[in-house]
Design an enzyme around this catalytic site. Sequence first.
Site, PDB file in Angstrom:
ATOM      1  N   GLN A  58       6.491 -11.439   5.928  1.00 10.78           N
ATOM      2  CA  GLN A  58       5.435 -11.833   6.855  1.00 10.78           C
ATOM      3  C   GLN A  58       4.816 -13.179   6.487  1.00 10.78           C
ATOM      4  OE1 GLN A  58       3.365  -7.578   7.857  1.00 10.78           O
ATOM      5  NE2 GLN A  58       3.554  -8.082   5.710  1.00 10.78           N
ATOM      6  N   GLU A 113      -4.537  -4.425   3.176  1.00 11.86           N
ATOM      7  CA  GLU A 113      -5.811  -5.100   2.885  1.00 11.86           C
ATOM      8  C   GLU A 113      -6.790  -4.189   2.155  1.00 11.86           C
ATOM      9  OE1 GLU A 113      -8.912  -5.349   6.164  1.00 11.86           O
ATOM     10  OE2 GLU A 113      -7.061  -5.279   7.321  1.00 11.86           O
ATOM     11  N   ASP A 133       2.575   0.158   1.061  1.00 12.10           N
ATOM     12  CA  ASP A 133       2.781  -1.052   1.846  1.00 12.10           C
ATOM     13  C   ASP A 133       4.074  -1.720   1.385  1.00 12.10           C
ATOM     14  OD1 ASP A 133       0.621  -2.968   3.626  1.00 12.10           O
ATOM     15  OD2 ASP A 133       2.430  -3.920   2.838  1.00 12.10           O
ATOM     16  N   ASP A 164       8.944   0.609   1.332  1.00  8.88           N
ATOM     17  CA  ASP A 164       9.056   0.923   2.748  1.00  8.88           C
ATOM     18  C   ASP A 164       8.517   2.341   2.935  1.00  8.88           C
ATOM     19  OD1 ASP A 164      10.100   1.965   5.216  1.00  8.88           O
ATOM     20  OD2 ASP A 164      11.583   0.361   5.228  1.00  8.88           O
ATOM     21  N   ALA A 165       7.538   2.518   3.827  1.00  9.88           N
ATOM     22  CA  ALA A 165       6.906   3.832   3.995  1.00  9.88           C
ATOM     23  C   ALA A 165       7.911   4.885   4.442  1.00  9.88           C
ATOM     24  CB  ALA A 165       5.769   3.736   5.005  1.00  9.88           C
ATOM     25  N   ASP A 182      -1.313   2.630   9.498  1.00 13.21           N
ATOM     26  CA  ASP A 182      -2.070   1.375   9.594  1.00 13.21           C
ATOM     27  C   ASP A 182      -1.055   0.236   9.527  1.00 13.21           C
ATOM     28  OD1 ASP A 182      -4.084  -0.479   9.745  1.00 13.21           O
ATOM     29  OD2 ASP A 182      -4.655  -0.311   7.644  1.00 13.21           O
TER      30      ASP A 182
END
Length: 336
Positions: A58, A113, A133, A164-165, A182
Amino acid sequence: MGEAIMFPISLNYHDLNGAAPRNIKRPDDSWFEEVIDDDLKWSFALNSVLHRGISEYQDIVLLDTKRFGKALVIDGKMQSAESDEFIYHECLIHPALLSHPCPKTVFIMGGGEGSTAREALKHKSIEKVTMCDIDEEVVAFCREHLTANKEAFCNKLLELVINDAKIELEERKERFDIIVGDLADPVEGGPCYQLYTKSFYQHILKPKLNPAGIFVTQAGPAGVFTHQEVFSSIYNTIKQVFKYVVAYTTHVPSFADEWGWVMASDTPFCMEEEKMDKKIQETINGELLYLDGASFHSLTVLNKMVSSSLKNETHVYTEDNARFIHGHGVGKKESV
């Protein structure tokens, strides 16, 4: 939200990877600009661009805005703003935890976050919060620069996992009372659209819920003109997997739109106003700024246009038939 950011050259910021700044323009003033759609932009004035980095997954930017304070932007999309992030995170976390008889374990997909974990940790019954995350740089970035969540990151009840979830849930033996999505919005080339699919919900996520367990996810823009982008489809997909499904929305000023969440379980929800207010008083440390029993009930009453769209939606998310909001993730940009 959208995809493009415009930064004036005069702003003082640095790239965490040492790379040269991209998309630099010379507007008359210092503005953040987000392309919501081909014919729609949303912008607001900046004091400065504080930090910027590009991870494997990202594009990460921290802005100091005049209206909303510090704001986290990922892949050109507003994720969280200092002045109103409590609206998003209270709506994401507390309805599910308050609807559960005694939530002890929470698994957060995404949430880098730290604000989602912060809200979950306010509940007195919590014994463990696992935050998973995929992007270590986002987590490190937020731990360093978002001071509001420093206590949450240091809390002994928080287990932080970089993975990776989907893989993490598959490999874990334990089950959870609450699972929270989230995640970033599904964008083409983004890291997480497969975590919105029916197969993921049915075969990986749901088996990891305890009896009476609850799943809740952010579900993207939910305004009159935007709810059919992904919100109605996410809702319909979850309905294929869970017996009881509740959609709710509210306006988040820094998102410039109504936002949506979907909560699901195979056990009926208890959402009576008085009972919810009583549970807030008895089970939460501190005070909620946005939610109480009456306000949550009002969030579940959708306007006629949106409720009709949800009722009539037929699209189901699959790996080969996903819907995306406007914009592109790093993966898409690199393949062009």
